[in-house]
Design a protein around this motif. Sequence first.
Motif, PDB file in Angstrom:
ATOM      1  N   GLY A  21       0.810  -1.212   0.000  1.00 62.18           N
ATOM      2  CA  GLY A  21       0.000   0.000   0.000  1.00 62.18           C
ATOM      3  C   GLY A  21       0.841   1.260   0.000  1.00 62.18           C
ATOM      4  N   GLY A  22       1.927   1.249   0.765  1.00 60.90           N
ATOM      5  CA  GLY A  22       2.830   2.398   0.788  1.00 60.90           C
ATOM      6  C   GLY A  22       3.464   2.657  -0.563  1.00 60.90           C
ATOM      7  N   PHE A  66       0.890   4.138  -2.822  1.00 61.79           N
ATOM      8  CA  PHE A  66       0.669   5.539  -2.463  1.00 61.79           C
ATOM      9  C   PHE A  66       1.804   6.415  -2.990  1.00 61.79           C
ATOM     10  CE2 PHE A  66       0.342   8.879   1.044  1.00 61.79           C
ATOM     11  CZ  PHE A  66      -0.701   9.541   0.415  1.00 61.79           C
ATOM     12  N   ALA A  67       3.049   5.920  -2.881  1.00 64.91           N
ATOM     13  CA  ALA A  67       4.191   6.663  -3.409  1.00 64.91           C
ATOM     14  C   ALA A  67       4.065   6.841  -4.917  1.00 64.91           C
ATOM     15  CB  ALA A  67       5.491   5.931  -3.067  1.00 64.91           C
ATOM     16  N   ALA A  68       3.651   5.769  -5.611  1.00 71.16           N
ATOM     17  CA  ALA A  68       3.478   5.847  -7.065  1.00 71.16           C
ATOM     18  C   ALA A  68       2.368   6.828  -7.427  1.00 71.16           C
ATOM     19  CB  ALA A  68       3.171   4.460  -7.622  1.00 71.16           C
ATOM     20  N   ASP A  69       1.304   6.834  -6.630  1.00 73.27           N
ATOM     21  CA  ASP A  69       0.204   7.776  -6.857  1.00 73.27           C
ATOM     22  C   ASP A  69       0.690   9.214  -6.733  1.00 73.27           C
ATOM     23  OD1 ASP A  69      -2.424   9.179  -6.592  1.00 73.27           O
ATOM     24  OD2 ASP A  69      -1.857   9.217  -4.478  1.00 73.27           O
ATOM     25  N   LEU A  70       1.389   9.521  -5.631  1.00 69.62           N
ATOM     26  CA  LEU A  70       1.858  10.885  -5.417  1.00 69.62           C
ATOM     27  C   LEU A  70       2.862  11.309  -6.483  1.00 69.62           C
ATOM     28  CD1 LEU A  70       2.312  10.995  -1.529  1.00 69.62           C
ATOM     29  CD2 LEU A  70       0.516  12.077  -2.882  1.00 69.62           C
ATOM     30  N   ALA A 116       1.048   4.862   9.614  1.00 69.11           N
ATOM     31  CA  ALA A 116       2.471   5.045   9.918  1.00 69.11           C
ATOM     32  C   ALA A 116       3.332   4.095   9.082  1.00 69.11           C
ATOM     33  CB  ALA A 116       2.726   4.815  11.404  1.00 69.11           C
ATOM     34  N   LEU A 117       2.945   2.828   9.023  1.00 64.77           N
ATOM     35  CA  LEU A 117       3.725   1.843   8.261  1.00 64.77           C
ATOM     36  C   LEU A 117       3.670   2.121   6.764  1.00 64.77           C
ATOM     37  CD1 LEU A 117       2.734  -1.385  10.243  1.00 64.77           C
ATOM     38  CD2 LEU A 117       4.928  -0.170  10.306  1.00 64.77           C
ATOM     39  N   ALA A 118       2.503   2.498   6.264  1.00 66.87           N
ATOM     40  CA  ALA A 118       2.380   2.807   4.837  1.00 66.87           C
ATOM     41  C   ALA A 118       3.195   4.048   4.474  1.00 66.87           C
ATOM     42  CB  ALA A 118       0.914   3.013   4.466  1.00 66.87           C
ATOM     43  N   GLY A 147       6.363   4.287   1.808  1.00 67.60           N
ATOM     44  CA  GLY A 147       6.277   5.126   0.623  1.00 67.60           C
ATOM     45  C   GLY A 147       7.344   6.195   0.511  1.00 67.60           C
ATOM     46  N   ALA A 148       7.980   6.575   1.618  1.00 62.08           N
ATOM     47  CA  ALA A 148       8.934   7.686   1.587  1.00 62.08           C
ATOM     48  C   ALA A 148      10.169   7.367   0.748  1.00 62.08           C
ATOM     49  CB  ALA A 148       9.339   8.059   3.014  1.00 62.08           C
ATOM     50  N   GLY A 149      10.733   6.180   0.934  1.00 63.84           N
ATOM     51  CA  GLY A 149      11.955   5.800   0.205  1.00 63.84           C
ATOM     52  C   GLY A 149      11.791   5.848  -1.302  1.00 63.84           C
ATOM     53  N   PRO A 150      10.774   5.184  -1.874  1.00 63.06           N
ATOM     54  CA  PRO A 150      10.582   5.250  -3.330  1.00 63.06           C
ATOM     55  C   PRO A 150      10.422   6.667  -3.862  1.00 63.06           C
ATOM     56  CG  PRO A 150       9.270   3.474  -2.401  1.00 63.06           C
ATOM     57  CD  PRO A 150       9.847   4.234  -1.246  1.00 63.06           C
ATOM     58  N   LEU A 151       9.767   7.542  -3.098  1.00 71.33           N
ATOM     59  CA  LEU A 151       9.584   8.920  -3.564  1.00 71.33           C
ATOM     60  C   LEU A 151      10.910   9.671  -3.638  1.00 71.33           C
ATOM     61  CD1 LEU A 151       6.291   9.942  -1.737  1.00 71.33           C
ATOM     62  CD2 LEU A 151       6.658   9.814  -4.208  1.00 71.33           C
TER      63      LEU A 151
END
Length: 305
Positions: free
Chosen positions: A76-77, A80-84, A186-188, A192-196
């Motif tokens: 999910g994270g 979400f990163a791909a979405d943003l 929090a986990l998601a 997601g932070a690293g891929p962004l």
Amino acid sequence: MALNAAPGRYAFAALIVSNLFLAMGPWMVRLADVGPVASAFWRLSLAIPLLLMLARFASKGSFRPGKGVALLIVAGGVFFAADLAAWHYGIGLTKLANATLFGNASSLLFPVYGFIAARMLPQRLQALALLLAAAGAALLLGGSYELSARHLRGDLFAILAGLFYTAYLIVIDRARQTLKPLPVLALATIAGAGPLLLFSLLLGEKVLPSDWTPLILLSLGSQVIGQGLLVYSVGHLSPLVVGLGLLTQPAVTAVVGWLAYDERLSAADGVGAILICAALVLIRLPQRLATGEAAPHLGEDRSAR
């Protein structure tokens, strides 16, 4: 009966408030002096310490999901990163109205997932609410929406973002069946932070800001408050209600454009906002009118998590 409904009593209000904060996000992205994907990275990374603290408090100590749930949340994270990344990048390649319209494809796709999961078709009142919401969104965006070859790349990125966000919502919906909202978020967010950051560096964007204010407001407003309330509401409301709630964002965005950039609101904008409000009122009518006794998943509130 009242005791069972108590845990999700404020879910609908939380959904509306979450979308009010999420609608402010594009404005903060515009004000930030870093790249669009970098702003998404800071949105997540600045929120991590606070979300971890809140998650531990909500869980009364450490929270350790099972391996299957943990992998689900990590997925999910990443979604979400791909979405943003796709949406923030697409904003710079197309009109804001186009990006808002296509980026909110999840408002229709997520309810479709709900009906498929429940193995049933929408009832007449639900179908009417969807039609009113779609018409309202079209009126809100119709004045500035434009299809052209010049905007094609940006439109495609916005559509892709809508697909990724739908996948994120589906994962969150499943994860919320076993975990409380704050640990899930929090986990998601961590996942997601690293891929962004990687996406931002690959695009050669400016990552370190000169002014932290828009990024801090983006992180607190969109990630901590906006996503926090959204993840909470997903655990108690049906995908149909959540999807329709997402359509309040274009209405709020139009008001932000009017106040911040002197973008005039037309009569069609007002009618569109009224239609979206009417759709939300319809879907909040008593569950027996909307879905019948046999489909609690698609009614107002779901089982408390």
